[in-house]
Write a protein that holds these residues in place. Structure first.
Motif, mmCIF file in Angstrom:
data_model
loop_
_atom_site.group_PDB
_atom_site.id
_atom_site.type_symbol
_atom_site.label_atom_id
_atom_site.label_comp_id
_atom_site.label_asym_id
_atom_site.label_seq_id
_atom_site.Cartn_x
_atom_site.Cartn_y
_atom_site.Cartn_z
ATOM 1 N N ALA A 236 9.619 9.785 -0.611
ATOM 2 C CA ALA A 236 8.516 10.629 -0.140
ATOM 3 C C ALA A 236 8.994 12.070 0.009
ATOM 4 C CB ALA A 236 7.992 10.099 1.192
ATOM 5 N N ASP A 237 8.165 13.029 -0.398
ATOM 6 C CA ASP A 237 8.613 14.417 -0.523
ATOM 7 C C ASP A 237 9.191 14.999 0.760
ATOM 8 O OD1 ASP A 237 6.199 14.501 0.785
ATOM 9 O OD2 ASP A 237 5.259 15.970 -0.545
ATOM 10 N N HIS A 238 8.635 14.676 1.919
ATOM 11 C CA HIS A 238 9.121 15.277 3.164
ATOM 12 C C HIS A 238 10.369 14.599 3.705
ATOM 13 C CE1 HIS A 238 6.172 12.167 3.978
ATOM 14 N NE2 HIS A 238 6.656 11.984 5.182
ATOM 15 N N HIS A 239 10.932 13.642 2.948
ATOM 16 C CA HIS A 239 12.180 12.998 3.355
ATOM 17 C C HIS A 239 13.284 13.207 2.333
ATOM 18 C CE1 HIS A 239 10.600 10.944 6.891
ATOM 19 N NE2 HIS A 239 9.530 10.626 6.187
ATOM 20 N N ARG A 240 13.082 14.140 1.424
ATOM 21 C CA ARG A 240 14.097 14.405 0.407
ATOM 22 C C ARG A 240 15.171 15.346 0.931
ATOM 23 N NH1 ARG A 240 9.581 15.295 -4.274
ATOM 24 N NH2 ARG A 240 8.804 13.150 -4.263
ATOM 25 N N GLY A 241 16.282 15.395 0.213
ATOM 26 C CA GLY A 241 17.374 16.269 0.605
ATOM 27 C C GLY A 241 18.211 15.717 1.742
ATOM 28 N N LYS A 242 18.060 14.433 2.038
ATOM 29 C CA LYS A 242 18.787 13.810 3.151
ATOM 30 C C LYS A 242 19.729 12.699 2.685
ATOM 31 C CE LYS A 242 14.798 14.826 6.083
ATOM 32 N NZ LYS A 242 13.663 14.287 6.859
ATOM 33 N N GLY A 243 19.944 12.628 1.379
ATOM 34 C CA GLY A 243 20.874 11.647 0.839
ATOM 35 C C GLY A 243 20.287 10.268 0.591
ATOM 36 N N ARG B 277 0.835 -1.210 0.000
ATOM 37 C CA ARG B 277 0.000 0.000 0.000
ATOM 38 C C ARG B 277 0.867 1.255 0.000
ATOM 39 N NH1 ARG B 277 -1.290 3.578 3.598
ATOM 40 N NH2 ARG B 277 -0.329 2.371 5.279
ATOM 41 N N ARG B 278 1.892 1.276 0.845
ATOM 42 C CA ARG B 278 2.732 2.457 0.960
ATOM 43 C C ARG B 278 3.559 2.686 -0.307
ATOM 44 N NH1 ARG B 278 3.119 7.428 2.062
ATOM 45 N NH2 ARG B 278 5.110 8.134 2.916
ATOM 46 N N VAL B 279 4.041 1.612 -0.917
ATOM 47 C CA VAL B 279 4.782 1.729 -2.172
ATOM 48 C C VAL B 279 3.895 2.344 -3.252
ATOM 49 C CG1 VAL B 279 5.702 0.357 -4.093
ATOM 50 C CG2 VAL B 279 6.513 -0.048 -1.766
ATOM 51 N N HIS B 280 2.655 1.906 -3.335
ATOM 52 C CA HIS B 280 1.731 2.453 -4.323
ATOM 53 C C HIS B 280 1.465 3.942 -4.053
ATOM 54 C CE1 HIS B 280 -0.213 -1.574 -5.798
ATOM 55 N NE2 HIS B 280 1.090 -1.520 -5.977
ATOM 56 N N GLU B 281 1.316 4.306 -2.789
ATOM 57 C CA GLU B 281 1.074 5.710 -2.443
ATOM 58 C C GLU B 281 2.237 6.590 -2.876
ATOM 59 O OE1 GLU B 281 -1.677 5.094 1.599
ATOM 60 O OE2 GLU B 281 0.438 5.668 1.758
ATOM 61 N N ILE C 5 9.469 4.988 3.212
ATOM 62 C CA ILE C 5 9.568 6.379 2.755
ATOM 63 C C ILE C 5 10.246 6.495 1.392
ATOM 64 C CG2 ILE C 5 9.566 7.290 5.107
ATOM 65 C CD1 ILE C 5 12.631 7.692 4.767
ATOM 66 N N GLY C 6 10.600 5.369 0.801
ATOM 67 C CA GLY C 6 11.244 5.416 -0.508
ATOM 68 C C GLY C 6 11.358 4.032 -1.109
ATOM 69 N N MET C 7 11.759 3.985 -2.371
ATOM 70 C CA MET C 7 11.852 2.695 -3.050
ATOM 71 C C MET C 7 12.703 2.824 -4.298
ATOM 72 S SD MET C 7 8.004 2.642 -4.612
ATOM 73 C CE MET C 7 7.633 3.368 -6.213
ATOM 74 N N VAL C 8 13.182 1.679 -4.772
ATOM 75 C CA VAL C 8 13.900 1.618 -6.039
ATOM 76 C C VAL C 8 13.868 0.177 -6.525
ATOM 77 C CG1 VAL C 8 16.226 1.105 -5.147
ATOM 78 C CG2 VAL C 8 15.968 2.424 -7.263
ATOM 79 N N ALA C 9 13.933 0.005 -7.841
ATOM 80 C CA ALA C 9 13.906 -1.339 -8.426
ATOM 81 C C ALA C 9 15.051 -1.496 -9.416
ATOM 82 C CB ALA C 9 12.566 -1.585 -9.126
ATOM 83 N N ALA C 10 15.367 -2.758 -9.713
ATOM 84 C CA ALA C 10 16.383 -3.089 -10.704
ATOM 85 C C ALA C 10 15.825 -4.161 -11.624
ATOM 86 C CB ALA C 10 17.657 -3.583 -10.031
ATOM 87 N N ILE C 11 16.059 -4.000 -12.916
ATOM 88 C CA ILE C 11 15.663 -5.018 -13.883
ATOM 89 C C ILE C 11 16.837 -5.253 -14.833
ATOM 90 C CG2 ILE C 11 13.240 -4.310 -13.757
ATOM 91 C CD1 ILE C 11 13.557 -3.086 -16.544
ATOM 92 N N PRO C 12 16.900 -6.401 -15.488
ATOM 93 C CA PRO C 12 18.017 -6.632 -16.412
ATOM 94 C C PRO C 12 17.887 -5.811 -17.682
ATOM 95 C CG PRO C 12 16.482 -8.472 -16.468
ATOM 96 C CD PRO C 12 16.022 -7.567 -15.359
#
Length: 221
Positions: A143-150, A15-19, A119-126
């Motif tokens: 997530a926008d309120h957690h950006r700028g923190k590396g 649910r959170r990933v979709h949001e 608060i964030g996500m990333v994927a890898a595909i071949p």
């Protein structure tokens, strides 16, 4: 800030990933619109939308409606592009993340966990061709309120490390010129622009284009 961790996706994160995905796509729509407003050829459209009804009918109301009509046309390409991106993602790879990403070779999906909240996500595909075996970075959102923190840099490094462990030679990705902050981030991490900017006839109305990047993994690591 409390410490966060990068871990593999679990079904409870769905649910959170979709949001985060939907919110991240929606926020690019106004940016695409403002990009369109900065295109010189669209200034002419706005002038024509204002002047033509006034000259031909003498109606101020029609002139205002003409400008509104042009603005609506400039709003549509970016809106439809990102709404299509949302629909396609939710109907395809993000519909069953575990099956699509975690049960296949050279695929993976990570989330950023902060005190039990994603608060964030990333994927890898071949990205495998007869000439190369690479990894493509996909679905990176914070997530926008957690950006700028590396956090986004750590996510990029996570995919790079994954590519290194799986014996791939590079990490590649495609993004749009609308996503200026993302492009700056990729370049700071060490990604280099590769293929020429790719324009689509419909998207070019607002100046949107695809931009490709590549990070070559040193052979001695």
């Amino acid at each position: 800030m409390s410490s966060y961790s990068i871990r593999l996706y679990t079904e409870s994160d769905r649910r959170r990933v979709h949001e985060i995905f939907i919110s991240g796509c929606h926020e690019h729509i106004p940016t695409a619109f403002y990009l369109g407003l900065r295109q010189p050829h669209n200034w002419l459209l706005l002038v024509l939308g204002l002047v033509l009804p006034l000259v031909t009918t003498g109606s101020v109301v029609l002139s205002i409606l003409g400008v509104i009509g042009v603005l609506f046309v400039l709003w549509l390409p970016g809106r439809e592009f990102y709404l299509y991106h949302i629909r396609r993602g939710l109907a395809k790879d993000l519909k069953d993340i575990r099956k699509h990403y975690l049960q296949r070779e050279y695929y993976s999906f990570w989330v950023v966990d902060l005190d039990g909240e994603v608060i964030g996500m990333v994927a890898a595909i071949p990205a495998i061709t007869p000439q190369e075996k690479n990894i493509e970075l996909k679905r990176m959102f914070v997530a926008d309120h957690h950006r700028g923190k590396g956090i986004a840099k750590v996510l990029c490094r996570t995919v790079i490390d994954f590519a290194r462990r799986t014996g791939c030679g590079a990490v590649v990705l495609s993004t749009t010129n609308v996503q200026v902050h993302a492009r700056c981030l990729y370049e700071k991490v060490g990604f280099k622009r590769t293929a020429p900017t790719e324009y689509n006839a419909w998207l070019s109305l607002v100046g949107m284009a695809w931009v490709s990047y590549r990070y070559d993994i040193p052979s001695d690591t």
